[in-house]
Write an enzyme that holds these catalytic residues in place. Sequence first.
Site, short mmCIF file in Angstrom:
data_model
loop_
_atom_site.label_atom_id
_atom_site.label_comp_id
_atom_site.label_asym_id
_atom_site.label_seq_id
_atom_site.Cartn_x
_atom_site.Cartn_y
_atom_site.Cartn_z
N GLU A 62 0.85 -1.21 0.00
CA GLU A 62 0.00 0.00 0.00
C GLU A 62 0.87 1.25 0.00
OE1 GLU A 62 -2.75 2.44 3.15
OE2 GLU A 62 -2.49 0.29 3.46
N ASP A 66 0.79 3.80 -3.17
CA ASP A 66 0.40 5.20 -2.98
C ASP A 66 1.34 6.11 -3.75
OD1 ASP A 66 -0.83 7.55 -1.64
OD2 ASP A 66 1.07 7.63 -0.57
N ASN A 132 -7.29 1.12 0.39
CA ASN A 132 -5.92 0.70 0.73
C ASN A 132 -5.51 -0.50 -0.11
OD1 ASN A 132 -6.03 2.67 2.68
ND2 ASN A 132 -6.42 1.26 4.36
N GLU A 135 -4.49 0.61 -3.58
CA GLU A 135 -3.12 1.12 -3.62
C GLU A 135 -2.11 -0.03 -3.57
OE1 GLU A 135 -3.17 5.57 -1.74
OE2 GLU A 135 -3.16 3.91 -0.32
#
Length: 258
Positions: A62, A66, A132, A135
Amino acid sequence: MFQYLKKKLRLLSNARKEPYLQFYHILGFYPDQIDLYNLALRHRSMARSTTYNHFMNNERLEFLGDAVFNSIVTDILFKRYDRQREGFLTNTRSKLVKREFLNQIALELGLEKLVVKSRHINSNNNINIYGNAFEALIGAIYLDQGYKKCKRFVEKRLFKTFIDLDKVVVDERNFKSKIIEFCQKNHLKYEFVLIEEEILSANVHVFHTELLINGKYICEDSGSSKKESQQNASYKAYQLLNNNSELLEKLTETAPVI
């Protein structure tokens, strides 16, 4: 050449197997390293312990995803809107990468059906789990296929299917109407004042506009046209009013009673 053929044969042999088929429907391609994708969908509530007592869940992917998604969105916006200023690009990107938007994309992709989490977790109160996981999925694609393939997934799979960039841009440019609506609702006078027009090299014009509400200076910003400078100033004012309760109270207190 041999490695390429070997890879193709492996993909063909896995094409009808789960979870390869599940990921193919989501991604539009078959994964090479399936374990990365399985890990991307493993919530920390179902973390697995390894031999060295490391807990395996999707949090590291994650973190990576991101950064990669932010980079890809920046890349796409920079090239697609090549005449827009930094403020416009920043505002548009912030909407595309915000948590609520990522949650929506995850649901559109159907990730909620695949995320591995504890049955004690209430998904309605923890919907960020899916954003989440999205990502983390981006992080898995990046590690498995590289940046170019990851960017192609975002462009072809997301932006052409689930994300209407032009609509996002219209929403981002609608802050002037929000400021006008706010002023009308609270009986406040507003005025956009053109304070300067610059002419740069190659006959490029830059307009600087300030926003006054009830005669009080709120903020100023610039743009390549009067309209754009007003929109950018409106966005800045919208942010100020949302994050500064004292300013909001002062403006509404001085509003005349009608």
